[in-house]
Design an enzyme around this catalytic site. Sequence first.
Site, PDB file in Angstrom:
ATOM      1  N   TYR A 244       0.821  -1.221   0.000  1.00 53.95           N
ATOM      2  CA  TYR A 244       0.000   0.000   0.000  1.00 53.95           C
ATOM      3  C   TYR A 244       0.854   1.269   0.000  1.00 53.95           C
ATOM      4  CZ  TYR A 244      -3.436   3.455   1.461  1.00 53.95           C
ATOM      5  OH  TYR A 244      -4.242   4.552   1.520  1.00 53.95           O
TER       6      TYR A 244
ATOM      7  N   TRP B 290       1.310   5.698  -1.696  1.00 57.15           N
ATOM      8  CA  TRP B 290       1.063   6.693  -2.728  1.00 57.15           C
ATOM      9  C   TRP B 290       2.083   6.738  -3.845  1.00 57.15           C
ATOM     10  CZ3 TRP B 290      -1.711  11.726  -3.105  1.00 57.15           C
ATOM     11  CH2 TRP B 290      -2.958  11.685  -2.457  1.00 57.15           C
TER      12      TRP B 290
HETATM   13  N1  MGD Z   1      -0.860  18.621   2.592  1.00 57.47           N
HETATM   14  C1  MGD Z   1      -1.346  17.371   2.585  1.00 57.47           C
HETATM   15  N2  MGD Z   1      -2.614  17.127   2.125  1.00 57.47           N
HETATM   16  C2  MGD Z   1      -3.110  15.852   2.129  1.00 57.47           C
HETATM   17  C3  MGD Z   1      -2.341  14.758   2.577  1.00 57.47           C
HETATM   18  C4  MGD Z   1      -1.014  15.032   3.061  1.00 57.47           C
HETATM   19  O1  MGD Z   1      -0.286  14.120   3.493  1.00 57.47           O
HETATM   20  N3  MGD Z   1      -0.562  16.334   3.051  1.00 57.47           N
HETATM   21  N4  MGD Z   1      -2.873  13.488   2.546  1.00 57.47           N
HETATM   22  C5  MGD Z   1      -4.002  13.226   1.646  1.00 57.47           C
HETATM   23  C6  MGD Z   1      -4.666  11.969   2.013  1.00 57.47           C
HETATM   24  S1  MGD Z   1      -3.854  10.511   1.662  1.00 57.47           S
HETATM   25  C7  MGD Z   1      -5.898  11.905   2.571  1.00 57.47           C
HETATM   26  S2  MGD Z   1      -6.618  10.379   2.870  1.00 57.47           S
HETATM   27  C8  MGD Z   1      -6.650  13.116   2.894  1.00 57.47           C
HETATM   28  C9  MGD Z   1      -7.203  12.980   4.313  1.00 57.47           C
HETATM   29  O2  MGD Z   1      -8.160  13.906   4.603  1.00 57.47           O
HETATM   30  P1  MGD Z   1      -8.760  13.951   6.092  1.00 57.47           P
HETATM   31  O3  MGD Z   1      -8.847  12.578   6.630  1.00 57.47           O
HETATM   32  O4  MGD Z   1     -10.006  14.724   6.095  1.00 57.47           O
HETATM   33  O5  MGD Z   1      -7.604  14.795   6.771  1.00 57.47           O
HETATM   34  P2  MGD Z   1      -6.998  14.924   8.235  1.00 57.47           P
HETATM   35  O6  MGD Z   1      -5.997  16.026   8.108  1.00 57.47           O
HETATM   36  O7  MGD Z   1      -6.535  13.615   8.750  1.00 57.47           O
HETATM   37  O8  MGD Z   1      -8.211  15.371   9.111  1.00 57.47           O
HETATM   38  C10 MGD Z   1      -8.897  16.580   8.915  1.00 57.47           C
HETATM   39  C11 MGD Z   1      -9.230  17.200  10.240  1.00 57.47           C
HETATM   40  O9  MGD Z   1     -10.201  16.433  10.942  1.00 57.47           O
HETATM   41  C12 MGD Z   1     -10.144  16.827  12.307  1.00 57.47           C
HETATM   42  N5  MGD Z   1     -10.543  15.734  13.188  1.00 57.47           N
HETATM   43  C13 MGD Z   1      -9.755  14.777  13.726  1.00 57.47           C
HETATM   44  N6  MGD Z   1     -10.505  13.960  14.505  1.00 57.47           N
HETATM   45  C14 MGD Z   1     -11.782  14.418  14.456  1.00 57.47           C
HETATM   46  C15 MGD Z   1     -13.003  13.992  15.039  1.00 57.47           C
HETATM   47  O10 MGD Z   1     -13.084  13.023  15.765  1.00 57.47           O
HETATM   48  N7  MGD Z   1     -14.119  14.720  14.726  1.00 57.47           N
HETATM   49  C16 MGD Z   1     -14.083  15.803  13.924  1.00 57.47           C
HETATM   50  N8  MGD Z   1     -15.221  16.428  13.673  1.00 57.47           N
HETATM   51  N9  MGD Z   1     -12.934  16.243  13.382  1.00 57.47           N
HETATM   52  C17 MGD Z   1     -11.803  15.544  13.626  1.00 57.47           C
HETATM   53  C18 MGD Z   1      -8.701  17.196  12.576  1.00 57.47           C
HETATM   54  O11 MGD Z   1      -8.640  18.414  13.261  1.00 57.47           O
HETATM   55  C19 MGD Z   1      -8.065  17.227  11.211  1.00 57.47           C
HETATM   56  O12 MGD Z   1      -7.253  18.368  10.993  1.00 57.47           O
HETATM   57  O13 MGD Z   1      -5.815  14.279   2.843  1.00 57.47           O
HETATM   58  C20 MGD Z   1      -5.034  14.361   1.651  1.00 57.47           C
HETATM   59  N10 MGD Z   1      -4.387  15.664   1.659  1.00 57.47           N
HETATM   60  N1  MGD Z   2      -1.742   8.215  12.602  1.00 57.76           N
HETATM   61  C1  MGD Z   2      -2.134   8.293  11.331  1.00 57.76           C
HETATM   62  N2  MGD Z   2      -1.600   7.475  10.399  1.00 57.76           N
HETATM   63  C2  MGD Z   2      -1.983   7.565   9.102  1.00 57.76           C
HETATM   64  C3  MGD Z   2      -2.943   8.528   8.715  1.00 57.76           C
HETATM   65  C4  MGD Z   2      -3.507   9.384   9.712  1.00 57.76           C
HETATM   66  O1  MGD Z   2      -4.373  10.233   9.435  1.00 57.76           O
HETATM   67  N3  MGD Z   2      -3.063   9.242  11.004  1.00 57.76           N
HETATM   68  N4  MGD Z   2      -3.321   8.606   7.398  1.00 57.76           N
HETATM   69  C5  MGD Z   2      -3.237   7.384   6.616  1.00 57.76           C
HETATM   70  C6  MGD Z   2      -3.454   7.652   5.196  1.00 57.76           C
HETATM   71  S1  MGD Z   2      -4.929   8.414   4.807  1.00 57.76           S
HETATM   72  C7  MGD Z   2      -2.593   7.284   4.227  1.00 57.76           C
HETATM   73  S2  MGD Z   2      -3.076   7.437   2.587  1.00 57.76           S
HETATM   74  C8  MGD Z   2      -1.287   6.665   4.537  1.00 57.76           C
HETATM   75  C9  MGD Z   2      -0.160   7.130   3.594  1.00 57.76           C
HETATM   76  O2  MGD Z   2       0.905   6.251   3.663  1.00 57.76           O
HETATM   77  P1  MGD Z   2       1.933   6.061   2.441  1.00 57.76           P
HETATM   78  O3  MGD Z   2       1.265   6.313   1.133  1.00 57.76           O
HETATM   79  O4  MGD Z   2       2.595   4.747   2.626  1.00 57.76           O
HETATM   80  O5  MGD Z   2       2.969   7.236   2.743  1.00 57.76           O
HETATM   81  P2  MGD Z   2       4.058   7.939   1.839  1.00 57.76           P
HETATM   82  O6  MGD Z   2       4.950   8.681   2.760  1.00 57.76           O
HETATM   83  O7  MGD Z   2       3.398   8.724   0.759  1.00 57.76           O
HETATM   84  O8  MGD Z   2       4.882   6.719   1.241  1.00 57.76           O
HETATM   85  C10 MGD Z   2       5.283   6.659  -0.062  1.00 57.76           C
HETATM   86  C11 MGD Z   2       6.642   5.972  -0.167  1.00 57.76           C
HETATM   87  O9  MGD Z   2       6.869   5.663  -1.538  1.00 57.76           O
HETATM   88  C12 MGD Z   2       8.180   6.107  -1.910  1.00 57.76           C
HETATM   89  N5  MGD Z   2       8.109   6.408  -3.348  1.00 57.76           N
HETATM   90  C13 MGD Z   2       7.713   7.541  -3.981  1.00 57.76           C
HETATM   91  N6  MGD Z   2       7.759   7.373  -5.313  1.00 57.76           N
HETATM   92  C14 MGD Z   2       8.186   6.097  -5.532  1.00 57.76           C
HETATM   93  C15 MGD Z   2       8.440   5.332  -6.712  1.00 57.76           C
HETATM   94  O10 MGD Z   2       8.250   5.777  -7.831  1.00 57.76           O
HETATM   95  N7  MGD Z   2       8.872   4.044  -6.527  1.00 57.76           N
HETATM   96  C16 MGD Z   2       9.073   3.509  -5.302  1.00 57.76           C
HETATM   97  N8  MGD Z   2       9.491   2.248  -5.208  1.00 57.76           N
HETATM   98  N9  MGD Z   2       8.853   4.225  -4.178  1.00 57.76           N
HETATM   99  C17 MGD Z   2       8.414   5.486  -4.299  1.00 57.76           C
HETATM  100  C18 MGD Z   2       8.467   7.270  -1.026  1.00 57.76           C
HETATM  101  O11 MGD Z   2       9.856   7.468  -0.905  1.00 57.76           O
HETATM  102  C19 MGD Z   2       7.795   6.832   0.289  1.00 57.76           C
HETATM  103  O12 MGD Z   2       8.676   6.061   1.066  1.00 57.76           O
HETATM  104  O13 MGD Z   2      -0.940   6.970   5.891  1.00 57.76           O
HETATM  105  C20 MGD Z   2      -1.947   6.584   6.821  1.00 57.76           C
HETATM  106  N10 MGD Z   2      -1.445   6.722   8.179  1.00 57.76           N
HETATM  107 MO    MO Z   3      -5.005   8.757   2.508  1.00 58.72          MO
END
Ligand code: MGD
Ligand code: MGD
Ligand code: MO
Length: 774
Positions: free
Chosen positions: A117, A119
């Site tokens: 899993y 990105w």
């Molecule tokens: N810059 C940046 N943008 C991203 C990402 C990133 O890594 N960096 N990741 C992307 C990805 S993979 C995803 S899945 C999306 C995720 O999008 P979301 O899951 O919506 O993002 P989060 O920042 O985890 O949460 C949004 C806000 O929800 C609030 N929150 C936390 N717990 C609760 C709760 O119990 N109730 C309520 N009402 N609010 C709560 C927190 O204050 C938090 O800042 O964002 C995407 N956008």
């Molecule tokens: N506590 C907590 N944990 C969370 C979350 C949260 O809200 N709270 N959010 C969750 C969510 S929504 C998500 S989506 C996940 C995200 O978790 P990931 O998607 O696993 O996080 P990334 O840091 O984007 O990892 C991408 C990795 O791929 C590598 N990479 C980039 N490009 C390439 C390529 O072309 N080839 C190869 N081989 N590698 C590459 C990068 O160096 C990096 O190590 O985290 C989850 N974890």
């Molecule tokens: Mo995500």
Amino acid sequence: MTDADRTTTRTTTTLHWGRYEVTARDGEVIALEPLAGDPDHSPIGPGMPRVNHAPYRIRQPMVRAGWLRNGPRRDAGGRGREPFVAVSWERALELAAGELRRVVADHGNSAIYGGSYGWGSAGRFHHPQSQIHRFLAMLGGYTASVNSYSQAAMEVVLPHVIGGGPDSLQERGPAWPQIAEHGELVISFGGLATKNAQVVPGGVGRHTQRRWQREAVAAGVRFVNVSPVRDDTDPELGARWIPLRPGTDTALMLALAHVLVTEDRHDEDFVTRCCTGFDRFRDYLLGGPDGQPKDPAWAEGITEVPAATIRELARDIAGHRTVVNLSWSIQRQDHGEQPYWAGIALAALSGSFGLPGGGPMSGLGISELGTRGHWRVAALPQPPNEVPDVIPVARIADLLLHPGATIDYDGRRLTFPDIRLVYWAGGNPFHHHQDLNRLVRAWQRPETVIVHDSWWNPLSRHADIVFPVATALERDDLALGRADVTLSALYRAVPPPRDVRTDYGVFSALAERLGFGDRFTEGRSEEDWVRELYDRTRARLRESGVDIPGFETFWREGSVELPPRPMNPDGGAFDLLRADPERHPLATPSGKVELFSSTVHGFGYPDCPGLPTWLEPAEWLGSPLAGRFPLHLVSNQPRTRLHSQYDGGDYSQAAKIAGREPLLMHPRDAHARGVRDGDVVRVFNDRGACLAGVRLSESVRPGVVVLATGAWYDPAPDGLDRHGNPNVLTRDAGTSRLAQGPSSGTTLVEVVPEEGEPPRVQAFDPPEVIPEAR
Ligand SMILES: Nc1nc2c(c(=O)[nH]1)N[C@H]1C(S)=C(S)[C@@H](COP(=O)(O)OP(=O)(O)OC[C@H]3O[C@@H](n4cnc5c(=O)[nH]c(N)nc54)[C@H](O)[C@@H]3O)O[C@H]1N2
Ligand SMILES: Nc1nc2c(c(=O)[nH]1)N[C@H]1C(S)=C(S)[C@@H](COP(=O)(O)OP(=O)(O)OC[C@H]3O[C@@H](n4cnc5c(=O)[nH]c(N)nc54)[C@H](O)[C@@H]3O)O[C@H]1N2
Ligand SMILES: [Mo]
């Protein structure tokens, strides 16, 4: 002309966070600048060059010393602790191919975990998940993962409720243009953080979220931010802040529904014609089954939102065209299915469901969702995976620790296969998984771990065979983000270091050794594949009546603009349901919105009953554990990077405090603990501990601390994470038997000042590389 001038090149590229011009000199990337035309570009890009050529770049294949010495062993214990040995490509490929062959012969293909899993990077052809899954499927298959860390609970519950997954909710829900035109009120559970609009899977040329927000405000739309964090909405929105206790959204939604029903303000017409199960839901709201009416006084005791506020908000909803927006964070929690189901139910009662600019929506504000529809680019073709075994993605540690164990999942019973080999490319479980101390233990179980990455990050450090791969700036590709209308060429800005290959290069060489080289490559070079995917995309677009030029023109021009794609392209919009539910049924058993689901009820799961229910989370500010750990930890998405990617970049580093990840804390909680702004503190619970740098903030409610994800995990020998990775603290348990999604949001902690000189952060020091013992 000087020599330096002669070797300076300018190319363009697309990253998940935007499109940039890349300047390179003498084979090194020296600058990234956002392309003109992006009104709200992301500062993540300009901070990248340092990372591309960092000392912690992996420049040669590596093998863990103990693995090389002793061969593959279960529970050998050295993974993540031992030095590495640099080997030739020939040797590394032979070792990896030999291991794949051995594991398949001795244990079968299900003994390979290839969920992998993550990105990765934005380009379509080099998309590492597509590469690894194609490779492993051709090898005969692998144990795969289902669902995501992003949306697991809703991915599984929504089909039962509205007959479609998250995409279908996002595509049928109100988009920004409709909200600006027809909407009056947006209630957002979990805010509308503009930071989360910065990144779009596959890239984005124009960030428009902020513009749309402004337009809505100018049109008189009012916003309510239900979140423990005020900054989850832009100050420009002038949103009303309702700082509830984390993990209690379901109770608030039920109480809002209770007011609508008891004051006879609910949409009787919609719930009778277009929903099923309203009677049972109403009975639950009124306290029939358990004697407890879900009224505002009840909800105040749980959420700490005053009953009067709840009543007033419910009346506001009933009186106005309302969007009930649900962020994804509210379902990354224990019983995370419930707030989604309750949110849909609230929207069903609101009077706005299926009307323009109103109704349920998910993730408005995330990744530019709700701004435009979405064209698709052709991806690398995937043969079927012959291994039927799957795990819900966040059950990785359980899988490794408990082979043969069974778990419930969406009405099925799954058995964990016995994993001998883990293969990862394009994700970072030591970023994304919960309870990292448990993962580190589980990670010792397989006999072999093979990883592709470009850097010595926590994942490659925990591998046995490491293949160093080219970064996104070092290869040609094409990209089209999910909310983008620019199909763009990604040009190689610099060549990869001499002994570094692309993922495709590694898999092609392995496939060759394993006897399916021709099948994997189909005789195509990387350039051929990029052209092939373009041609397939072009053919697909032509079917939708969109003509784009041939590949040569595209590659010369660097991009092709597609027409804006209308939202709701599949005609599955909720307005059709509202107009005529018999002619436009949903794909649920009843064809209607299921406020009660006999399917889910029939599963008999105590942690996910047949209708939206308040179930106390395992940890929350109202639980006895709060006596020992009185602060709720929000671990949200980082503003300064994408997950763990480019944590060493300038933008991410500039935000650190004493080299650690910032922990937002309310001044009241800080004073009570003798903590000041800028201090290094220890954040801990029974699962683990990390250090973090304190930033005092009135924008987080008392009793809550915020530590964004993504600081590279940096364990000291005693397990203390020196850098501030919240996943040493989070809980590793499924949301419920239904979805088994991650529940990182359900976490209590305590914070104390760190006494004495804190240990140095070593996350970016490469591991020791030793010569091979003879
Ligand atoms: N810059 C940046 N943008 C991203 C990402 C990133 O890594 N960096 N990741 C992307 C990805 S993979 C995803 S899945 C999306 C995720 O999008 P979301 O899951 O919506 O993002 P989060 O920042 O985890 O949460 C949004 C806000 O929800 C609030 N929150 C936390 N717990 C609760 C709760 O119990 N109730 C309520 N009402 N609010 C709560 C927190 O204050 C938090 O800042 O964002 C995407 N956008
Ligand atoms: N506590 C907590 N944990 C969370 C979350 C949260 O809200 N709270 N959010 C969750 C969510 S929504 C998500 S989506 C996940 C995200 O978790 P990931 O998607 O696993 O996080 P990334 O840091 O984007 O990892 C991408 C990795 O791929 C590598 N990479 C980039 N490009 C390439 C390529 O072309 N080839 C190869 N081989 N590698 C590459 C990068 O160096 C990096 O190590 O985290 C989850 N974890
Ligand atoms: Mo995500």
